[in-house]
Design a protein around this motif. Structure first.
Motif, PDB file in Angstrom:
ATOM      1  N   SER A  89       0.844  -1.206   0.000  1.00 48.59           N
ATOM      2  CA  SER A  89       0.000   0.000   0.000  1.00 48.59           C
ATOM      3  C   SER A  89       0.872   1.245   0.000  1.00 48.59           C
ATOM      4  CB  SER A  89      -0.921   0.023   1.226  1.00 48.59           C
ATOM      5  OG  SER A  89      -0.176   0.335   2.393  1.00 48.59           O
ATOM      6  N   ASP A  90       0.280   2.368  -0.412  1.00 52.93           N
ATOM      7  CA  ASP A  90       0.995   3.645  -0.424  1.00 52.93           C
ATOM      8  C   ASP A  90       1.546   3.970   0.964  1.00 52.93           C
ATOM      9  OD1 ASP A  90       1.864   5.460  -2.201  1.00 52.93           O
ATOM     10  OD2 ASP A  90      -0.046   6.454  -2.549  1.00 52.93           O
ATOM     11  N   ASP A  91       0.690   3.817   1.987  1.00 54.30           N
ATOM     12  CA  ASP A  91       1.106   4.145   3.354  1.00 54.30           C
ATOM     13  C   ASP A  91       2.245   3.241   3.827  1.00 54.30           C
ATOM     14  OD1 ASP A  91      -0.565   6.343   3.975  1.00 54.30           O
ATOM     15  OD2 ASP A  91      -2.268   4.996   4.259  1.00 54.30           O
ATOM     16  N   GLN A  92       2.169   1.950   3.495  1.00 54.79           N
ATOM     17  CA  GLN A  92       3.230   1.015   3.870  1.00 54.79           C
ATOM     18  C   GLN A  92       4.568   1.430   3.256  1.00 54.79           C
ATOM     19  OE1 GLN A  92       1.273  -2.733   2.609  1.00 54.79           O
ATOM     20  NE2 GLN A  92       2.123  -3.612   4.487  1.00 54.79           N
ATOM     21  N   LEU A  93       4.533   1.756   1.956  1.00 59.03           N
ATOM     22  CA  LEU A  93       5.755   2.127   1.249  1.00 59.03           C
ATOM     23  C   LEU A  93       6.370   3.395   1.830  1.00 59.03           C
ATOM     24  CD1 LEU A  93       7.742   1.741  -1.111  1.00 59.03           C
ATOM     25  CD2 LEU A  93       6.182   3.075  -2.535  1.00 59.03           C
ATOM     26  N   LEU A  94       5.524   4.415   2.059  1.00 60.85           N
ATOM     27  CA  LEU A  94       6.042   5.690   2.548  1.00 60.85           C
ATOM     28  C   LEU A  94       6.541   5.579   3.987  1.00 60.85           C
ATOM     29  CD1 LEU A  94       3.437   8.164   0.979  1.00 60.85           C
ATOM     30  CD2 LEU A  94       5.660   7.480   0.114  1.00 60.85           C
ATOM     31  N   THR A  95       5.852   4.791   4.823  1.00 64.34           N
ATOM     32  CA  THR A  95       6.315   4.567   6.202  1.00 64.34           C
ATOM     33  C   THR A  95       7.658   3.846   6.183  1.00 64.34           C
ATOM     34  OG1 THR A  95       4.029   4.433   6.968  1.00 64.34           O
ATOM     35  CG2 THR A  95       5.712   3.539   8.434  1.00 64.34           C
ATOM     36  N   PHE A  96       7.804   2.875   5.285  1.00 65.56           N
ATOM     37  CA  PHE A  96       9.066   2.135   5.160  1.00 65.56           C
ATOM     38  C   PHE A  96      10.200   3.071   4.728  1.00 65.56           C
ATOM     39  CE2 PHE A  96      12.089  -0.516   2.816  1.00 65.56           C
ATOM     40  CZ  PHE A  96      12.335  -1.522   3.743  1.00 65.56           C
ATOM     41  N   LEU A  97       9.925   3.905   3.710  1.00 69.69           N
ATOM     42  CA  LEU A  97      10.940   4.863   3.252  1.00 69.69           C
ATOM     43  C   LEU A  97      11.340   5.809   4.377  1.00 69.69           C
ATOM     44  CD1 LEU A  97       9.799   5.935  -0.345  1.00 69.69           C
ATOM     45  CD2 LEU A  97      11.977   4.905   0.280  1.00 69.69           C
ATOM     46  N   SER A  98      10.354   6.270   5.126  1.00 69.83           N
ATOM     47  CA  SER A  98      10.606   7.180   6.235  1.00 69.83           C
ATOM     48  C   SER A  98      11.564   6.548   7.248  1.00 69.83           C
ATOM     49  CB  SER A  98       9.280   7.549   6.906  1.00 69.83           C
ATOM     50  OG  SER A  98       9.476   8.170   8.147  1.00 69.83           O
ATOM     51  N   GLN A  99      11.317   5.270   7.586  1.00 72.41           N
ATOM     52  CA  GLN A  99      12.160   4.584   8.573  1.00 72.41           C
ATOM     53  C   GLN A  99      13.564   4.335   8.035  1.00 72.41           C
ATOM     54  OE1 GLN A  99       9.741   1.123   9.180  1.00 72.41           O
ATOM     55  NE2 GLN A  99       8.373   2.124  10.669  1.00 72.41           N
ATOM     56  N   GLN A 100      13.675   3.920   6.775  1.00 70.06           N
ATOM     57  CA  GLN A 100      14.985   3.597   6.198  1.00 70.06           C
ATOM     58  C   GLN A 100      15.857   4.830   6.003  1.00 70.06           C
ATOM     59  OE1 GLN A 100      16.198   0.435   5.697  1.00 70.06           O
ATOM     60  NE2 GLN A 100      14.317  -0.097   6.803  1.00 70.06           N
ATOM     61  N   LEU A 101      15.223   5.952   5.652  1.00 70.15           N
ATOM     62  CA  LEU A 101      15.987   7.183   5.382  1.00 70.15           C
ATOM     63  C   LEU A 101      16.137   8.063   6.621  1.00 70.15           C
ATOM     64  CD1 LEU A 101      14.384   8.103   1.929  1.00 70.15           C
ATOM     65  CD2 LEU A 101      16.686   7.196   2.296  1.00 70.15           C
ATOM     66  N   GLY A 102      15.396   7.739   7.672  1.00 76.30           N
ATOM     67  CA  GLY A 102      15.470   8.561   8.881  1.00 76.30           C
ATOM     68  C   GLY A 102      14.869   9.937   8.689  1.00 76.30           C
ATOM     69  N   ILE A 103      13.790  10.009   7.904  1.00 76.06           N
ATOM     70  CA  ILE A 103      13.115  11.291   7.656  1.00 76.06           C
ATOM     71  C   ILE A 103      11.637  11.128   8.000  1.00 76.06           C
ATOM     72  CG2 ILE A 103      14.739  12.004   5.836  1.00 76.06           C
ATOM     73  CD1 ILE A 103      12.643  11.166   3.768  1.00 76.06           C
ATOM     74  N   PRO A 104      10.918  12.228   8.306  1.00 73.65           N
ATOM     75  CA  PRO A 104       9.506  12.090   8.689  1.00 73.65           C
ATOM     76  C   PRO A 104       8.608  11.790   7.492  1.00 73.65           C
ATOM     77  CG  PRO A 104      10.133  14.398   8.662  1.00 73.65           C
ATOM     78  CD  PRO A 104      11.394  13.623   8.412  1.00 73.65           C
ATOM     79  N   TYR A 105       7.507  11.105   7.761  1.00 72.55           N
ATOM     80  CA  TYR A 105       6.436  10.903   6.780  1.00 72.55           C
ATOM     81  C   TYR A 105       5.316  11.858   7.174  1.00 72.55           C
ATOM     82  CZ  TYR A 105       2.282   8.585   4.748  1.00 72.55           C
ATOM     83  OH  TYR A 105       1.106   8.310   4.093  1.00 72.55           O
ATOM     84  N   ILE A 106       5.008  12.807   6.302  1.00 73.45           N
ATOM     85  CA  ILE A 106       4.025  13.852   6.610  1.00 73.45           C
ATOM     86  C   ILE A 106       2.745  13.616   5.815  1.00 73.45           C
ATOM     87  CG2 ILE A 106       3.524  16.335   6.404  1.00 73.45           C
ATOM     88  CD1 ILE A 106       6.461  16.886   6.986  1.00 73.45           C
ATOM     89  N   ASP A 107       1.626  13.582   6.521  1.00 76.71           N
ATOM     90  CA  ASP A 107       0.314  13.479   5.892  1.00 76.71           C
ATOM     91  C   ASP A 107      -0.141  14.899   5.540  1.00 76.71           C
ATOM     92  OD1 ASP A 107      -2.261  13.073   5.082  1.00 76.71           O
ATOM     93  OD2 ASP A 107      -2.887  11.941   6.856  1.00 76.71           O
ATOM     94  N   LEU A 108      -0.102  15.225   4.252  1.00 73.87           N
ATOM     95  CA  LEU A 108      -0.424  16.600   3.824  1.00 73.87           C
ATOM     96  C   LEU A 108      -1.870  16.980   4.134  1.00 73.87           C
ATOM     97  CD1 LEU A 108       1.443  16.967   0.398  1.00 73.87           C
ATOM     98  CD2 LEU A 108       2.004  18.040   2.576  1.00 73.87           C
ATOM     99  N   ARG A 109      -2.750  15.995   4.268  1.00 71.42           N
ATOM    100  CA  ARG A 109      -4.146  16.319   4.574  1.00 71.42           C
ATOM    101  C   ARG A 109      -4.270  16.941   5.956  1.00 71.42           C
ATOM    102  NH1 ARG A 109      -6.803  10.586   3.770  1.00 71.42           N
ATOM    103  NH2 ARG A 109      -4.942  10.147   4.989  1.00 71.42           N
ATOM    104  N   ARG A 110      -3.338  16.610   6.849  1.00 78.06           N
ATOM    105  CA  ARG A 110      -3.375  17.128   8.217  1.00 78.06           C
ATOM    106  C   ARG A 110      -2.388  18.262   8.435  1.00 78.06           C
ATOM    107  NH1 ARG A 110      -8.010  14.855   8.955  1.00 78.06           N
ATOM    108  NH2 ARG A 110      -8.024  12.612   8.827  1.00 78.06           N
ATOM    109  N   TYR A 111      -1.571  18.553   7.435  1.00 81.72           N
ATOM    110  CA  TYR A 111      -0.505  19.550   7.606  1.00 81.72           C
ATOM    111  C   TYR A 111      -1.014  20.937   7.197  1.00 81.72           C
ATOM    112  CZ  TYR A 111       4.246  21.387   7.760  1.00 81.72           C
ATOM    113  OH  TYR A 111       5.373  22.096   8.082  1.00 81.72           O
ATOM    114  N   ASN A 112      -0.920  21.880   8.102  1.00 80.24           N
ATOM    115  CA  ASN A 112      -1.418  23.232   7.814  1.00 80.24           C
ATOM    116  C   ASN A 112      -0.289  24.081   7.223  1.00 80.24           C
ATOM    117  OD1 ASN A 112      -3.362  25.172   7.664  1.00 80.24           O
ATOM    118  ND2 ASN A 112      -3.256  25.778   9.802  1.00 80.24           N
ATOM    119  N   TYR A 113      -0.079  23.949   5.927  1.00 76.02           N
ATOM    120  CA  TYR A 113       1.010  24.657   5.245  1.00 76.02           C
ATOM    121  C   TYR A 113       0.668  26.128   5.024  1.00 76.02           C
ATOM    122  CZ  TYR A 113      -2.134  23.934   1.318  1.00 76.02           C
ATOM    123  OH  TYR A 113      -3.237  23.938   0.498  1.00 76.02           O
ATOM    124  N   LYS A 114       1.679  26.905   4.703  1.00 69.02           N
ATOM    125  CA  LYS A 114       1.481  28.308   4.338  1.00 69.02           C
ATOM    126  C   LYS A 114       1.713  28.438   2.829  1.00 69.02           C
ATOM    127  CE  LYS A 114       3.022  30.120   8.803  1.00 69.02           C
ATOM    128  NZ  LYS A 114       4.078  30.883   9.505  1.00 69.02           N
TER     129      LYS A 114
END
Length: 572
Positions: free
Chosen positions: A54-79
């Motif tokens: 799944s998309d979420d599985q892949l992105l969570t895996f990438l986040s863990q392997q690269l040591g970077i955060p996985y951000i859900d843009l639907r919940r992120y209040n960008y400027k």
């Protein structure tokens, strides 16, 4: 939340890592690599599209392997001003979005944070340290479409057109006839307006001359919003150009005109329905945008509850009979009917439609547009259509007794007939046909079922929060839910950058379905509306339009304010 130091991403072999962590099998990787070689798409995208991960599985895996955060843009209040730090062309090309500008660098969300070339190019363009995060590509593209609007570009082109027209005294007629001049300011202006409208998924563009200004508005999720205002004097050039596109008479400004055009936007062909109307300060133009790529939804995507959808499918797969979809203008009737046609469209069926106008062009279906100027009416087309040996017929609207009678006769003689009727709810529809002068026995013999529907605005997922209803709203809920009302939870949208501070994003359908059975047919013969309504309420599985809307609100999809607006004037 972000990585503390800005550093170049590591190149990782995602496929091998997924196997090592037993997320996918070697066979799945081999199949994905073979497909990647053919298509050229990224391996991660191929794995997701094939259902191996799944998309979420892949992105969570990438986040863990690269040591970077996985951000859900639907919940992120960008400027929006931060997002625009990356030029639009680079944001789209590298699937990257600027999220936060801090002292230790710019936080950039990427769909593929292992893309070293994209990282290097963004570092060169932005000239500052980058901190990476991984984001979902679909959400990233939606955010880019929302933020990189063409408002300033449209205003600038409008001013350029004004200077060209009234600085050098250009003849509007000559300008309108320059069909080959794609660099003329009026052409550039219209192209930018269309691109912006498609980008934000507007259904209509309204071009309205006022006493002192020209107002351009978009209809988004059923609500009009001002896109820009310009000098009223450029209206003539814009209207003339639109008329040329639609094959209308540019010299006729005293009468309403209707036409159709096709424009190419972002490598997609968009059908545009054009309507002009003489108003006090010129001509008002409304452009209905019919996106052939996204306009025809599958029945599963309409938002109909599963049990109701199952019953509706049973009705439309009947070999004969009439199925009606009812509701006011703009309630999504055409979308539902086209969804049904899309499902029924098979080589063994001959499907014919008579519409005013033909909104979406469907491959393999014979579509006829009525033309009152030459007396090509619904009833006349319908009579001739029956000699064409059709299996399924769609009639755009039951406008009069003659059309209704021909349609019902066709349903009685072995054809499936789909059509619409302007009534408030499903219960009043069958009796409305009788009020039009149709014999009750014909309605009883032919009518299989009625769907009534409305569109309500969907609560923005990014800023959804609990809502405490007013006593008046609670009274509406209690009238339907009784003692259960106090246990129901409702939500509203607070307003954020994702929904342009409205609290809503998108729309969802509310449906009422009535299947004709013996009890309803008997009540219909009496002609008593109250007896018919009582028989409908006793039908197993029946749910009124208002109750369906309240269920949606209790599930957190819409607000009670939208429920009351959508069902106003419907007597339960």
């Amino acid at each position: 939340m972000a990585v503390s130091t800005a550093e170049r991403p590591k190149k990782i072999r995602i496929g091998d890592l997924l196997i090592a962590h037993k997320v996918i099998s070697q066979e799945q990787l081999n199949a994905a690599l073979a497909e990647q070689k053919k298509s050229g798409r990224k391996l991660g995208r191929v794995l997701v599209e094939n259902g191996f991960i799944s998309d979420d599985q892949l992105l969570t895996f990438l986040s863990q392997q690269l040591g970077i955060p996985y951000i859900d843009l639907r919940r992120y209040n960008y400027k929006p001003e931060t997002v625009r730090l990356i030029p639009e062309a680079h944001a789209r090309r590298f699937r990257a979005i600027a999220l936060e500008d801090g002292p230790d660098g710019l936080l950039v969300g990427m769909a593929d944070p292992t893309d070293i070339f994209a990282y290097d190019e963004l570092s060169r363009v932005l000239r500052r340290p980058l901190r990476l995060a991984v984001v979902k590509e679909a959400e990233l593209l939606k955010t880019i479409d929302r933020v990189y609007r063409r408002t300033e570009e449209i205003s600038g082109l409008a001013q350029e057109l004004e200077q060209e027209l009234f600085g050098a005294g250009v003849d509007l007629g000559e300008l309108a006839e320059t069909e080959g001049l794609t660099d003329a300011p009026v052409v550039k202006l219209l192209q930018s307006v269309f691109e912006d409208a498609i980008q934000v998924n507007a259904s209509d563009i309204h071009i309205e001359p006022d006493e002192k200004e020209l107002r351009i508005r978009f209809r988004l999720d059923g609500v009009l919003r001002v896109q820009t205002t310009a000098d009223r004097r450029i209206a003539g050039a814009m209207v003339s150009r639109i008329k040329l596109m639609a094959g209308l008479d540019i010299s006729e400004k005293r009468l309403p005109q209707d036409g159709r055009a096709n424009v190419r936007v972002h490598d997609k062909n968009i059908d545009v329905r054009v309507s002009t109307m003489p108003v006090q300060y010129g001509e008002s133009v409304v452009l209905r945008l019919l996106n052939q790529f996204t306009g025809i939804l599958k029945l599963d995507h309409l938002g109909m509850p599963p049990k109701m959808l199952q019953r509706f499918r049973r009705m439309i797969h009947s070999p004969s009979g009439m199925v009606l979809v009812t509701g006011p203008t703009g309630s999504g009737k055409t979308t539902t009917l086209y969804g049904a046609l899309k499902e029924l469209n098979r080589p063994e069926f001959k499907i014919m439609t008579v519409e005013d106008p033909v909104e979406y062009r469907l491959h393999g279906i014979n579509q006829v547009q009525v033309n009152p100027k030459i007396n090509l009416s619904f009833s006349r087309v319908l009579r001739s259509m029956l000699r064409q040996d059709p299996d399924i017929i769609l009639v755009g609207e039951m406008r009069d007794q003659e059309t209704a009678e021909i349609g019902l006769r066709a349903a009685m003689t072995g054809h499936l007939v789909l059509s619409t009727l302007h009534t408030n709810d499903a219960v009043s529809t069958a009796l409305r046909l009788i009020d039009m002068g149709v014999e009750p026995y014909m309605v009883a013999a032919s009518l299989r079922g009625i769907v009534s529907q409305r569109l309500v605005r969907r609560i923005c997922e990014s800023c959804s929060e609990p809502d405490n209803l007013s006593p008046a709203m609670m009274a509406v809920v209690r009238a339907e839910a009784g003692d259960k009302a106090d246990s129901l939870q409702f939500k509203r949208g607070r307003g954020c950058s994702h929904c342009n501070a409205t609290g809503y994003q998108g729309r969802i359908g509310v449906f009422e379905l009535l299947e004709m059975d013996d009890a309803l047919i008997e009540a219909m013969h009496t002609g008593d509306p109250q007896q018919f309504a009582a028989a409908a309420k006793r039908q197993p599985g029946y749910q009124s339009l208002r109750r369906s809307a309240i269920v949606l609100a209790a599930q957190g999809h819409t607000t009670m304010d939208q429920v009351v607006r959508a069902t106003y004037g419907i007597e339960d």
